[in-house]
Design a protein around this motif. Structure first.
Motif, PDB file in Angstrom:
ATOM      1  N   ALA A 219       0.817  -1.214   0.000  1.00  0.00           N
ATOM      2  CA  ALA A 219       0.000   0.000   0.000  1.00  0.00           C
ATOM      3  C   ALA A 219       0.849   1.262   0.000  1.00  0.00           C
ATOM      4  N   SER A 220       2.180   1.115  -0.090  1.00  0.00           N
ATOM      5  CA  SER A 220       3.105   2.255  -0.073  1.00  0.00           C
ATOM      6  C   SER A 220       2.954   3.081   1.198  1.00  0.00           C
ATOM      7  N   ALA A 285       9.900  -0.115  -5.056  1.00  0.00           N
ATOM      8  CA  ALA A 285       8.641  -0.694  -4.590  1.00  0.00           C
ATOM      9  C   ALA A 285       8.221  -1.865  -5.456  1.00  0.00           C
ATOM     10  N   SER A 286       8.578  -1.848  -6.726  1.00  0.00           N
ATOM     11  CA  SER A 286       8.193  -2.927  -7.634  1.00  0.00           C
ATOM     12  C   SER A 286       8.826  -4.252  -7.249  1.00  0.00           C
ATOM     13  N   ALA A 287       9.888  -4.224  -6.446  1.00  0.00           N
ATOM     14  CA  ALA A 287      10.487  -5.470  -5.976  1.00  0.00           C
ATOM     15  C   ALA A 287       9.586  -6.177  -4.980  1.00  0.00           C
ATOM     16  N   VAL A 288       8.722  -5.404  -4.326  1.00  0.00           N
ATOM     17  CA  VAL A 288       7.741  -5.966  -3.395  1.00  0.00           C
ATOM     18  C   VAL A 288       6.525  -6.466  -4.152  1.00  0.00           C
ATOM     19  N   ASP A 289       6.081  -5.664  -5.100  1.00  0.00           N
ATOM     20  CA  ASP A 289       4.913  -6.010  -5.913  1.00  0.00           C
ATOM     21  C   ASP A 289       5.128  -5.421  -7.303  1.00  0.00           C
ATOM     22  N   PHE A 315      12.793  -1.765  16.617  1.00  0.00           N
ATOM     23  CA  PHE A 315      11.716  -1.493  15.677  1.00  0.00           C
ATOM     24  C   PHE A 315      12.172  -1.831  14.259  1.00  0.00           C
ATOM     25  N   THR A 316      11.318  -2.523  13.525  1.00  0.00           N
ATOM     26  CA  THR A 316      11.561  -2.718  12.102  1.00  0.00           C
ATOM     27  C   THR A 316      10.914  -1.553  11.362  1.00  0.00           C
ATOM     28  N   THR A 317      11.617  -1.003  10.379  1.00  0.00           N
ATOM     29  CA  THR A 317      11.129   0.200   9.704  1.00  0.00           C
ATOM     30  C   THR A 317      11.091  -0.007   8.193  1.00  0.00           C
ATOM     31  N   TRP A 318      10.197   0.741   7.568  1.00  0.00           N
ATOM     32  CA  TRP A 318      10.047   0.767   6.105  1.00  0.00           C
ATOM     33  C   TRP A 318       9.674   2.192   5.757  1.00  0.00           C
ATOM     34  N   CYS A 319      10.475   2.837   4.937  1.00  0.00           N
ATOM     35  CA  CYS A 319      10.254   4.255   4.692  1.00  0.00           C
ATOM     36  C   CYS A 319      10.776   4.641   3.320  1.00  0.00           C
ATOM     37  N   PRO A 320      10.299   5.748   2.757  1.00  0.00           N
ATOM     38  CA  PRO A 320      10.853   6.228   1.496  1.00  0.00           C
ATOM     39  C   PRO A 320      12.358   6.462   1.641  1.00  0.00           C
ATOM     40  N   ALA A 321      13.108   6.110   0.625  1.00  0.00           N
ATOM     41  CA  ALA A 321      14.560   6.289   0.669  1.00  0.00           C
ATOM     42  C   ALA A 321      14.902   7.740   0.986  1.00  0.00           C
TER      43      ALA A 321
END
Length: 417
Positions: A219-220, A285-289, A315-321
């Motif tokens: 879902a970005s 993101a395309s590597a995820v979907d 904490f595990t994080t995921w964020c825009p580069a």
């Protein structure tokens, strides 16, 4: 900015309360049921410390609690529809594209075994295993404030797999056992489907791994999710190879890896901690979907160290580069808002004073409390000044919704149902 005048604040209260009642009016077929819901909301906002049926009835001028009890049990209306009304009100008040959806749970201590979902289970509210119900909640947090937008009662397997208990508590047939992370994931998906604007999700280690991560990546949405020290991390395509558990990786950090930052304002000032952030991989993101675009996102490990005792949290994080560590710390700091919301809702709005034992009763009571909280948030936001003290909130609201007040939208007498 200075607070608005008392006269203006009172007018905001009156207007906002009347608007909230108008929003929920279409949920009730009979005017008498709508009047009962109005009286129930008035009671939650009143100055009484205990929000029991008898206390709310007395404040409404009713001879007994029957009208208050009927809105939770005998009346026919959809608590999920009210949940959506609350969500829309909260978003209108607080909307921000950079908002954070915060997921957490709270316990409701209970005696006996009849209340829906009650079981001996751990709750942070008591800090131990005890007889209680557990509710999972989602709060919307932005720079404008915070409010609850979703909730669901957790149904342990001792309930979900027991037909007799389900029938007694009127648990709908379609409700099956779901873990707390699964309940939280459903709330995230409902928020996305409803077009709720948010960029981040924050939660503690109960919700921090598994399917939730993949749902958010697709879902970005960025996230800062708590994990245990035994959660594994590894890096690739980075200058600094990293592999192992969060605890082991933290042991290898140098003092120069740490930076002191505030996680936000607390009751005693800035909530200062030492933080270390390790980017682990950056990929499109395309590597995820494959259906996603080529924007780049970074997976990372964020570590928090207490200044008082050196205790670590991971904490595990995921964020825009390119997202700075200060932004990730701010997102994690927003988890405090839901704790504040639980405290306010329990001490001022009767969140823990539910006297109904049924599935529908729990969700109706909690949804009405959520509406009351969203109303407080809206008045505070519109006043555009310093937040009013909770005692003043109760006093002002009690003055506005006393028996016979025009904001009630009904007469003071009992409803005929």
């Amino acid at each position: 900015m200075p607070s608005v005048s008392l006269e203006t604040t009172l007018e905001l209260w009156s207007t906002s309360l009347r608007e909230a009642k108008q929003r929920m009016r279409p949920l009730f077929a009979a005017p008498s049921v709508a009047a009962s819901a109005n009286a129930f909301l008035d009671g939650l906002l009143g100055g009484e410390r205990r929000k029991t049926g008898w206390m709310r009835a007395e404040a409404a001028g009713d001879p007994g609690p029957w009208r208050q009890q009927a809105i939770l049990g005998r009346s026919h209306w959809d608590a999920d529809a009210l949940r959506d009304v609350v969500r829309d009100l909260a978003i209108e008040t607080l909307a921000s594209s950079d908002a954070t959806l915060v997921l957490d749970e709270t316990g409701f201590l209970k005696q006996g075994k009849a209340s829906c979902g009650v079981h001996r289970q751990y709750t942070g509210s008591a800090g131990k295993i005890t007889n209680c119900q557990i509710g999972v909640f989602a709060a919307y947090v932005s720079d404008q404030g915070h409010a609850f937008i979703d909730r669901q009662l957790y149904l342990p397997k001792a309930w979900s797999g027991n037909p007799a208990r389900r029938r007694a508590a009127h648990v709908p047939d379609e409700i099956a056992f779901a873990t707390k992370p699964q309940l939280a994931m459903a709330m995230i998906q409902r928020a996305i489907a409803a077009g709720v604007p948010f960029a981040w999700v924050a939660a503690d280690s109960i919700y921090g791994v598994g399917e939730i991560e993949m749902v958010l990546r697709r879902a970005s949405k960025g996230y800062v999710l708590g994990v245990t020290g035994q959660h594994s991390f590894w890096s690739w395509i980075t200058e600094r190879p990293i592999a192992g558990t969060a605890e082991d990786i933290a042991k290898g950090l140098l003092e120069t890896d740490w930076i002191r930052l505030s996680a936000g304002a607390g009751t005693k000032g800035a909530r200062l901690f030492d933080w270390a952030y390790l980017p682990l991989a950056t990929l499109p993101a395309s590597a995820v979907d494959p259906a996603l675009d080529e924007s780049e996102w970074t997976r990372g490990l964020l570590v928090r160290r207490s200044l008082s005792d050196g205790a670590l949290a991971y904490f595990t994080t995921w964020c825009p580069a390119g997202t700075p560590v200060t932004r990730l710390v701010a997102v994690e700091g927003r988890r405090w808002a839901i704790e504040d919301a639980f405290e306010t809702a329990k001490t001022e709005l009767g969140l823990a004073h539910n006297e109904s034992r049924s599935w529908h009763g729990w969700h109706r009571h909690v949804s009405l409390v959520m509406l009351a909280f969203a109303l407080l948030t809206r008045v505070r936001r519109l006043a555009n000044g310093a937040p009013p003290k909770t005692a003043l909130i109760a006093t002002l609201a009690g003055a506005l919704v006393g028996p016979g007040d025009p904001a009630r939208g009904d007469a003071a007498g009992p409803a005929a149902h």
